[in-house]
Write an enzyme that holds these catalytic residues in place. Structure first.
Site, mmCIF file in Angstrom:
data_model
loop_
_atom_site.group_PDB
_atom_site.id
_atom_site.type_symbol
_atom_site.label_atom_id
_atom_site.label_comp_id
_atom_site.label_asym_id
_atom_site.label_seq_id
_atom_site.Cartn_x
_atom_site.Cartn_y
_atom_site.Cartn_z
ATOM 1 N N LYS A 92 47.076 58.152 36.038
ATOM 2 C CA LYS A 92 46.392 58.515 37.215
ATOM 3 C C LYS A 92 46.576 57.718 38.474
ATOM 4 O O LYS A 92 45.837 56.612 38.425
ATOM 5 C CB LYS A 92 44.756 58.874 37.059
ATOM 6 C CG LYS A 92 44.443 59.848 38.298
ATOM 7 C CD LYS A 92 43.005 59.665 38.602
ATOM 8 C CE LYS A 92 42.739 58.818 39.884
ATOM 9 N NZ LYS A 92 43.331 58.958 41.140
ATOM 10 N N GLU A 130 40.336 45.462 35.346
ATOM 11 C CA GLU A 130 40.599 44.465 36.353
ATOM 12 C C GLU A 130 40.146 45.129 37.642
ATOM 13 O O GLU A 130 40.365 45.988 38.415
ATOM 14 C CB GLU A 130 42.220 44.669 36.906
ATOM 15 C CG GLU A 130 43.282 44.615 35.322
ATOM 16 C CD GLU A 130 43.109 43.133 34.919
ATOM 17 O OE1 GLU A 130 43.634 42.989 33.609
ATOM 18 O OE2 GLU A 130 42.816 42.084 35.445
ATOM 19 N N CYS A 189 43.491 42.086 45.036
ATOM 20 C CA CYS A 189 42.403 41.549 44.289
ATOM 21 C C CYS A 189 42.289 40.016 44.190
ATOM 22 O O CYS A 189 41.237 39.652 44.273
ATOM 23 C CB CYS A 189 42.398 42.439 43.056
ATOM 24 S SG CYS A 189 43.827 41.992 42.024
ATOM 25 N N GLU A 214 33.494 41.817 49.008
ATOM 26 C CA GLU A 214 35.119 41.992 49.033
ATOM 27 C C GLU A 214 35.265 42.929 50.289
ATOM 28 O O GLU A 214 34.929 43.927 50.333
ATOM 29 C CB GLU A 214 35.610 42.649 47.649
ATOM 30 C CG GLU A 214 37.036 42.484 47.604
ATOM 31 C CD GLU A 214 37.669 43.114 46.535
ATOM 32 O OE1 GLU A 214 37.103 44.062 46.062
ATOM 33 O OE2 GLU A 214 38.530 42.710 45.754
HETATM 34 P P1 NAP Z 1 38.741 52.421 43.549
HETATM 35 O O1 NAP Z 1 38.051 53.113 44.433
HETATM 36 O O2 NAP Z 1 37.983 51.744 42.559
HETATM 37 O O3 NAP Z 1 39.823 53.401 42.807
HETATM 38 C C1 NAP Z 1 40.762 52.864 41.777
HETATM 39 C C2 NAP Z 1 41.176 54.119 41.121
HETATM 40 O O4 NAP Z 1 40.021 54.377 40.276
HETATM 41 C C3 NAP Z 1 41.676 55.243 42.083
HETATM 42 O O5 NAP Z 1 42.714 55.839 41.100
HETATM 43 C C4 NAP Z 1 40.455 56.169 41.967
HETATM 44 O O6 NAP Z 1 40.944 57.285 42.450
HETATM 45 C C5 NAP Z 1 39.922 55.959 40.817
HETATM 46 N N1 NAP Z 1 38.386 56.335 40.736
HETATM 47 C C6 NAP Z 1 37.529 56.494 41.595
HETATM 48 N N2 NAP Z 1 36.384 56.819 41.267
HETATM 49 C C7 NAP Z 1 36.791 56.957 39.993
HETATM 50 C C8 NAP Z 1 35.909 57.353 38.845
HETATM 51 N N3 NAP Z 1 34.266 58.089 39.042
HETATM 52 N N4 NAP Z 1 36.331 57.490 37.514
HETATM 53 C C9 NAP Z 1 37.318 57.064 37.300
HETATM 54 N N5 NAP Z 1 38.241 56.663 38.320
HETATM 55 C C10 NAP Z 1 37.888 56.718 39.605
HETATM 56 O O7 NAP Z 1 39.592 51.164 44.242
HETATM 57 P P2 NAP Z 1 40.388 51.231 45.515
HETATM 58 O O8 NAP Z 1 39.460 51.741 46.773
HETATM 59 O O9 NAP Z 1 41.454 52.151 45.295
HETATM 60 O O10 NAP Z 1 40.992 49.905 45.593
HETATM 61 C C11 NAP Z 1 40.299 48.709 46.022
HETATM 62 C C12 NAP Z 1 39.631 47.750 45.027
HETATM 63 O O11 NAP Z 1 40.251 47.691 43.926
HETATM 64 C C13 NAP Z 1 39.172 46.511 45.482
HETATM 65 O O12 NAP Z 1 37.765 46.439 45.148
HETATM 66 C C14 NAP Z 1 40.125 45.568 44.562
HETATM 67 O O13 NAP Z 1 39.531 44.629 44.335
HETATM 68 C C15 NAP Z 1 40.268 46.452 43.307
HETATM 69 N N6 NAP Z 1 41.700 45.944 42.855
HETATM 70 C C16 NAP Z 1 41.606 44.891 41.807
HETATM 71 C C17 NAP Z 1 42.697 44.505 41.294
HETATM 72 C C18 NAP Z 1 42.658 43.814 39.995
HETATM 73 O O14 NAP Z 1 43.873 43.486 39.393
HETATM 74 N N7 NAP Z 1 41.556 43.143 39.517
HETATM 75 C C19 NAP Z 1 44.109 45.025 41.740
HETATM 76 C C20 NAP Z 1 44.076 45.882 42.642
HETATM 77 C C21 NAP Z 1 42.733 46.356 43.251
HETATM 78 P P3 NAP Z 1 40.788 57.840 43.674
HETATM 79 O O15 NAP Z 1 42.445 57.357 44.352
HETATM 80 O O16 NAP Z 1 41.067 59.114 44.001
HETATM 81 O O17 NAP Z 1 39.914 57.278 44.814
#
Ligand code: NAP
Ligand code: MG
Length: 490
Positions: free
Chosen positions: A175, A250, A284, A385
């Protein structure tokens, strides 16, 4: 003509019956580049069932490691043959620069090659136990792997999960982030051209709250691998309890970059810029907190601000651009809001702080490289963050204080130390509670090393042999080499 995206289930491109399509936007121009379906729960459940069936059929899981390696190499080949298209799609959908997207696409191919290579290596352990028992410790696929990825590295994060999950013999469901599906769709078109059996790799487009949640809850999914925010990571862990599926997370970071008085100033400034402004800070592992020792603080800040001022913000497809767009309007607003918070908290705005509207950028989501100085550990811009081109520079006096400030965070993803004193540098980096660290560098890593965080930055590791482990069960087989009764009850 805008492209109509489809799900890929059981080797077929599946049209969505639901009328509500999501506009996929180019964040540099706000143009609609595609329409994506928003899968309902039943489509997700169906895709999981397909993955379950193909796993249990053995069509992939029973292939020899060499056969699976051959397919992984085919995938690497098709990625390489289409690298320009993958790069350009990533630029168009995510807003990053061509150079960044090129490097992502190259690493995507290398990641498949790396895991193909691992499949040609012996795997497991043996032990000669007392009583003529030979123990074999073998690795087996988990079953169905649910892979949920964010928007910041849409292609690369997908591949970091797909390559080891397939290498291990699992069937998968990917996904992508709702707003950045373009390169994932292309990757599945490419995988479709290889000998990967139908139904092993499935793609469902849609929201986290429906598709993501369904994956995390499903009793037919054996491992969920998620990259994204710590908040959503928590929801996934909770949803996973139903069938005790393995979780690999992650998550976010607020990583410290510690610069000592004796650092090579030019190198430290250079990497401290790269550490936060690469990917417009939407990384991240970004070094979003720079800690500078008091002796060079003023000099460092002066040089840093001067260099940051020169970063050329622009369209990712313009070769001159060094920093691209913010991925979406929502995220753009959130970053600008954090800049306001920083000002209200009394931090000194030393550079930037505004959206960029000059020549042709007025429609897109561009933010200036932004530098706050004179910050303190209690400020929200230091604790939370921001995930944008915003850095906070803090002063410290000695080694002890540097370590204390560095670790004063709920996160533990990355960190770096700059010093010409190698003993001190090593001493300090060993005390930084984070999984991805550097001495006199930032952001440079390799596929061979495990990627992941301490504390609330996650559980588990991607890449390297550790990344393969995430998608494998471990079994002990004890073989009696001299069978005769054990006579326990005699
Ligand atoms: P996010 O809102 O956590 O979303 C990540 C993924 O999870 C998306 O595909 C999202 O779908 C999905 N998702 C959202 N709600 C969910 C739920 N209740 N159950 C299952 N999946 C769900 O993060 P983001 O805003 O896209 O990305 C930014 C964040 O990601 C930052 O905090 C960053 O630190 C973190 N990040 C970490 C890493 C690492 O390697 N540690 C790498 C990249 C990003 P939708 O697209 O529909 O929201
Ligand atoms: Mg989200």
């Amino acid at each position: 003509m805008t492209k109509e995206l489809k799900h890929y289930i059981n080797g077929q491109w599946v049209e969505s019956s639901a009328p509500n399509k999501l506009d996929i936007i180019n964040p540099a121009t706000r143009e609609v580049i595609a329409k994506a379906p928003n899968a309902p729960k039943d489509v997700t459940v169906e895709a999981i069932k397909v993955a379950r069936r193909t796993f249990e059929s053995g069509i992939w899981s029973d292939q020899s490691p060499q056969e699976r390696a051959a397919v992984l190499l085919q995938i690497a080949d098709v990625i390489e043959e289409n690298i320009d298209e993958l790069r350009d799609l990533e630029v168009e959908n995510n807003g990053k620069t061509k150079r960044e997207a090129q490097s992502d696409a190259e690493e995507a191919a290398s990641t498949f090659r790396y895991y193909a290579g691992l499949l040609n290596m012996p795997n497991g352990q043996t032990y000669e136990a007392p009583g003529d028992m030979q123990t074999l410790i073998v690795k087996e696929p988990m079953g169905v792997a649910g892979l949920i990825v964010p928007w910041n590295f849409p292609l690369l994060m997908s591949v970091w999960k797909i390559a080891p999950a397939l290498a291990a013999g699992n069937s998968i469901l990917l996904k992508p982030a709702e707003i950045t599906p373009m390169t994932a769709v292309k990757l599945f078109e490419l995988m479709d051209q290889t000998d990967l059996p139908k139904g092993v790799a499935n793609l469902v487009l849609g929201s986290g709250s429906i598709v993501g949640q369904t994956i995390a809850e499903s009793h037919d999914v054996d491992v969920v691998s998620f990259t994204g925010s710590t908040g959503v990571g928590r929801l996934i862990m909770q949803a996973a309890t139903g069938n005790m599926k393995k979780v690999s997370l992650e998550l976010g970071g607020k990583s410290p970059n510690i610069i000592f008085d004796d650092a090579d100033l030019e190198t430290a400034v250079d990497y401290a810029l790269f550490g936060i402004f690469m990917g417009s800070g939407q990384v991240c592992s970004s070094g979003s907190r720079i800690l500078v020792q008091e002796g060079i603080y003023d000099k460092f800040v002066e040089k840093y601000v001067e260099k940051a001022k020169g970063i050329r913000v622009g369209h990712g497809n313009d070769e001159r651009s060094q920093m691209g767009a913010i991925v979406s309007e929502k995220h753009f607003e959130s970053i600008l809001n954090y800049i306001e918070i920083g000002k209200e908290e009394g931090a000194n705005l030393a550079l930037g702080g505004n959206r960029v509207v000059r020549d042709g950028l007025e429609k897109g989501f561009f933010i200036e490289p932004t530098v706050f100085t004179h910050v303190t550990s209690d400020m929200r811009i230091v604790r939370e963050e921001i995930f944008g081109p915003v850095v906070a520079i803090q002063k410290f006096t000695d080694e002890e204080e540097a370590v204390k400030i560095a670790n004063d965070t709920e996160y533990g993803l990355a960190g770096a130390v700059f010093s010409t004193d190698q003993n001190k540098a090593l001493r300090v980096i060993k005390r930084v509670r984070a999984g991805i660290t550097w001495v006199n560098a930032y952001h440079l890593t390799n596929i061979q090393a495990p990627w992941g965080g301490y504390k609330q930055s996650g559980i588990g590791r991607s890449l390297s042999t550790y990344g393969l482990d995430e998608y494998q069960e471990t079994k002990q087989i004890n073989i009696n080499l001299a069978p005769e009764p054990v006579r326990w009850f005699d």
